[in-house]
Design an enzyme around this catalytic site. Structure first.
Site, PDB file in Angstrom:
ATOM      1  N   CYS A 108      23.251 -31.138 -19.271  1.00 54.74           N
ATOM      2  CA  CYS A 108      22.640 -30.688 -17.993  1.00 54.74           C
ATOM      3  C   CYS A 108      22.763 -31.414 -16.778  1.00 54.74           C
ATOM      4  O   CYS A 108      22.544 -30.954 -15.622  1.00 54.74           O
ATOM      5  CB  CYS A 108      21.082 -30.115 -18.186  1.00 54.74           C
ATOM      6  SG  CYS A 108      21.131 -28.835 -19.535  1.00 54.74           S
ATOM      7  N   HIS A 244      18.142 -28.746 -11.162  1.00 55.76           N
ATOM      8  CA  HIS A 244      18.843 -28.245 -12.378  1.00 55.76           C
ATOM      9  C   HIS A 244      17.769 -27.015 -12.786  1.00 55.76           C
ATOM     10  O   HIS A 244      16.633 -27.330 -12.893  1.00 55.76           O
ATOM     11  CB  HIS A 244      18.711 -29.120 -13.271  1.00 55.76           C
ATOM     12  CG  HIS A 244      19.210 -28.594 -14.743  1.00 55.76           C
ATOM     13  ND1 HIS A 244      20.162 -27.714 -14.999  1.00 55.76           N
ATOM     14  CD2 HIS A 244      18.542 -28.784 -15.984  1.00 55.76           C
ATOM     15  CE1 HIS A 244      20.122 -27.158 -16.303  1.00 55.76           C
ATOM     16  NE2 HIS A 244      19.126 -28.102 -16.863  1.00 55.76           N
ATOM     17  N   ASN A 274      19.286 -21.095 -17.748  1.00 57.19           N
ATOM     18  CA  ASN A 274      19.472 -22.380 -17.804  1.00 57.19           C
ATOM     19  C   ASN A 274      21.078 -22.458 -18.049  1.00 57.19           C
ATOM     20  O   ASN A 274      21.335 -22.331 -19.093  1.00 57.19           O
ATOM     21  CB  ASN A 274      18.866 -23.516 -18.590  1.00 57.19           C
ATOM     22  CG  ASN A 274      19.363 -24.813 -18.657  1.00 57.19           C
ATOM     23  OD1 ASN A 274      20.218 -25.181 -18.411  1.00 57.19           O
ATOM     24  ND2 ASN A 274      18.627 -25.660 -19.479  1.00 57.19           N
TER      25      ASN A 274
HETATM   26  N1  ACO Z   1       9.197 -16.441 -28.175  1.00 55.70           N
HETATM   27  C1  ACO Z   1       7.874 -16.657 -28.550  1.00 55.70           C
HETATM   28  N2  ACO Z   1       7.307 -17.551 -29.099  1.00 55.70           N
HETATM   29  C2  ACO Z   1       8.251 -18.765 -29.247  1.00 55.70           C
HETATM   30  C3  ACO Z   1       9.407 -18.442 -28.536  1.00 55.70           C
HETATM   31  C4  ACO Z   1       9.922 -17.470 -28.094  1.00 55.70           C
HETATM   32  N3  ACO Z   1      11.002 -17.359 -27.156  1.00 55.70           N
HETATM   33  N4  ACO Z   1       9.892 -19.839 -28.729  1.00 55.70           N
HETATM   34  C5  ACO Z   1       8.821 -20.444 -29.304  1.00 55.70           C
HETATM   35  N5  ACO Z   1       7.926 -19.819 -29.514  1.00 55.70           N
HETATM   36  C6  ACO Z   1       6.754 -20.366 -30.185  1.00 55.70           C
HETATM   37  C7  ACO Z   1       6.898 -21.450 -31.024  1.00 55.70           C
HETATM   38  O1  ACO Z   1       7.316 -21.124 -32.344  1.00 55.70           O
HETATM   39  C8  ACO Z   1       5.302 -21.810 -31.149  1.00 55.70           C
HETATM   40  O2  ACO Z   1       4.563 -21.127 -32.090  1.00 55.70           O
HETATM   41  P1  ACO Z   1       3.461 -21.724 -32.845  1.00 55.70           P
HETATM   42  O3  ACO Z   1       2.438 -22.381 -31.847  1.00 55.70           O
HETATM   43  O4  ACO Z   1       3.098 -20.581 -33.857  1.00 55.70           O
HETATM   44  O5  ACO Z   1       4.244 -22.863 -33.827  1.00 55.70           O
HETATM   45  C9  ACO Z   1       4.808 -21.515 -29.773  1.00 55.70           C
HETATM   46  O6  ACO Z   1       5.933 -20.739 -29.145  1.00 55.70           O
HETATM   47  C10 ACO Z   1       4.814 -22.796 -28.794  1.00 55.70           C
HETATM   48  O7  ACO Z   1       6.102 -23.410 -28.759  1.00 55.70           O
HETATM   49  P2  ACO Z   1       6.276 -24.625 -27.871  1.00 55.70           P
HETATM   50  O8  ACO Z   1       7.683 -25.255 -28.076  1.00 55.70           O
HETATM   51  O9  ACO Z   1       5.225 -25.751 -27.848  1.00 55.70           O
HETATM   52  O10 ACO Z   1       6.319 -23.892 -26.582  1.00 55.70           O
HETATM   53  P3  ACO Z   1       6.233 -24.490 -25.135  1.00 55.70           P
HETATM   54  O11 ACO Z   1       5.224 -24.201 -24.009  1.00 55.70           O
HETATM   55  O12 ACO Z   1       6.599 -25.924 -25.027  1.00 55.70           O
HETATM   56  O13 ACO Z   1       7.660 -23.731 -24.340  1.00 55.70           O
HETATM   57  C11 ACO Z   1       9.944 -24.286 -23.890  1.00 55.70           C
HETATM   58  C12 ACO Z   1       8.935 -23.734 -24.863  1.00 55.70           C
HETATM   59  C13 ACO Z   1       9.899 -23.223 -22.916  1.00 55.70           C
HETATM   60  C14 ACO Z   1      11.377 -24.249 -24.531  1.00 55.70           C
HETATM   61  C15 ACO Z   1       9.380 -25.400 -23.064  1.00 55.70           C
HETATM   62  O14 ACO Z   1       9.023 -26.474 -23.834  1.00 55.70           O
HETATM   63  C16 ACO Z   1      10.620 -26.000 -22.329  1.00 55.70           C
HETATM   64  O15 ACO Z   1      11.152 -25.387 -21.466  1.00 55.70           O
HETATM   65  N6  ACO Z   1      11.120 -27.320 -22.457  1.00 55.70           N
HETATM   66  C17 ACO Z   1      12.092 -27.817 -21.745  1.00 55.70           C
HETATM   67  C18 ACO Z   1      13.528 -27.474 -21.980  1.00 55.70           C
HETATM   68  C19 ACO Z   1      14.537 -28.088 -21.200  1.00 55.70           C
HETATM   69  O16 ACO Z   1      14.108 -28.393 -20.040  1.00 55.70           O
HETATM   70  N7  ACO Z   1      15.609 -28.581 -21.611  1.00 55.70           N
HETATM   71  C20 ACO Z   1      16.470 -29.276 -21.119  1.00 55.70           C
HETATM   72  C21 ACO Z   1      17.602 -29.026 -20.518  1.00 55.70           C
HETATM   73  S1  ACO Z   1      18.639 -28.201 -21.650  1.00 55.70           S
HETATM   74  C22 ACO Z   1      19.872 -29.284 -21.713  1.00 55.70           C
HETATM   75  O17 ACO Z   1      20.197 -30.276 -21.491  1.00 55.70           O
HETATM   76  C23 ACO Z   1      21.029 -28.616 -22.600  1.00 55.70           C
END
Ligand code: ACO
Length: 317
Positions: A108, A244, A274
């Site tokens: 990214c 980004h 993204n």
């Molecule tokens: N729908 C419903 N529930 C979901 C989903 C979904 N799509 N995805 C995960 N969950 C659930 C999980 O299973 C978890 O359930 P549990 O509590 O029963 O175990 C719960 O939601 C919380 O999961 P987290 O991963 O802790 O959720 P979080 O609030 O952190 O949000 C997210 C997840 C949106 C992915 C966030 O962490 C994020 O945006 N992180 C950064 C991503 C990013 O910036 N990537 C970098 C660039 S990408 C690249 O370089 C290729």
């Protein structure tokens, strides 16, 4: 900067569409990420095809033809082939004659790496006019059964045409400063579980999203402050913050940490998700097309991605 362009595939995948494939909901995706929909490349539509469309628009905007270009750098994690580079394929498809062409792989952060690299080629005097392209078909490396990752990404491409200038006086258009970092010790946070020399297949994206999230605001802010300090410009003096587009909450976290105003931010995450290395030029182009970004504006780009990689670039466009 002489011109910019962008291209999004026609097919749109909404959050509701996704909720029919995996256990998720429009509400969960919007609240956690800000994403409402993403574009998905059609069957047979390759990363190079998206890049070519964006490049043609950027060349038109620059008033140039392919033969004017002597350097093509493509930031991508989803190349058409293992080799040759997607830059070589785009070169041929565009009809640019023999020139320097190569890909950059920083996931990214790829477009920021590409901007910084191209600037050095232009400053060296060896090259005059460059196409800098961010192009991705990220949908092809997603595990469509993994709800934690498949809801986040989309496909698209964006391109800048950059031209060397004799000297850059204070206040003149051009790249002012850039900052690039990588820490490979954090590979487990975000990676693809396959590759040519390991599994012989391209693999799928794996991410510990909450850990990536925790790293993001700090590292991105560090990069933004570094480029502004080098330029002796307060961060709040920029005209536009073009981040980004990974997560609206990350973007807002950076805005708050650095005291930026919400109206300085260009966000396209709701409509595009993204798009990895393509997201910065796509967001920039959205700002150009709706009339917000004007020639001579001071624009701050930033990104963080797999590696982990992170970086920022400050440019008067
Ligand atoms: N729908 C419903 N529930 C979901 C989903 C979904 N799509 N995805 C995960 N969950 C659930 C999980 O299973 C978890 O359930 P549990 O509590 O029963 O175990 C719960 O939601 C919380 O999961 P987290 O991963 O802790 O959720 P979080 O609030 O952190 O949000 C997210 C997840 C949106 C992915 C966030 O962490 C994020 O945006 N992180 C950064 C991503 C990013 O910036 N990537 C970098 C660039 S990408 C690249 O370089 C290729």
């Amino acid at each position: 900067m002489r011109g910019s362009g962008a291209y999004l595939p026609e097919k749109i995948l909404s959050n509701d569409d996704l909720s029919k494939r995996v256990d998720t909901s429009d509400e969960w995706i919007r609240e956690r990420t800000g994403i409402r929909q993403r574009h998905i490349a059609g069957e047979g539509e390759l990363t190079s095809d998206l890049g070519v469309e964006a490049a043609k628009k950027a060349l038109d905007a620059a008033g140039m033809i392919p033969a004017d270009i002597d350097l093509i750098v493509v930031a991508t994690t989803t190349p058409d082939l293992t080799f040759p580079s997607t830059a070589a394929i785009i070169q041929a498809k565009l009809g640019v004659g023999p020139c320097t062409a190569f890909d950059i792989q920083a996931v990214c952060t790829g477009f920021v790496y590409a901007l910084s690299t191209v600037e050095k080629f232009l400053v060296s005097g060896q090259h005059k006019r460059a196409l800098v392209i961010g192009a991705e078909t990220f949908s092809r490396i997603l595990d469509w059964e993994d709800r934690a990752t498949c809801v986040l990404f989309g496909d698209g491409a964006g391109a800048f045409v950059l031209e060397a200038q004799e000297a850059q006086e204070a206040g003149e258009r051009g790249m002012i400063s850039s900052f690039l970092r990588c820490d490979g010790n954090m590979v487990d946070l975000l990676y693809v579980d396959g590759g040519v020399s390991s599994t012989g297949s391209s693999g799928h994206v794996r991410m510990q999203g909450n850990k990536v999230f925790r790293e993001a605001v700090t590292r991105i802010s560090q990069a933004m402050v570094a480029v502004c300090e080098e330029a002796k410009i307060p961060v709040t003096d920029i005209d536009w913050f073009v981040p980004h587009q990974a997560n609206e909450r990350i973007i807002q976290g950076v805005v708050k940490k650095l005291d930026l105003r919400p109206d300085q931010v260009i966000s396209t995450i709701a409509g595009q998700g993204n798009t990895s290395a393509a997201s910065i030029p796509l967001a920039f182009q959205a700002g150009v097309e709706d009339g917000r970004v004007k020639q001579g504006d001071l624009v701050l780009f930033e990104a963080m991605g797999g590696g982990l990689t992170w970086g920022a670039a400050l440019m008067r466009v």
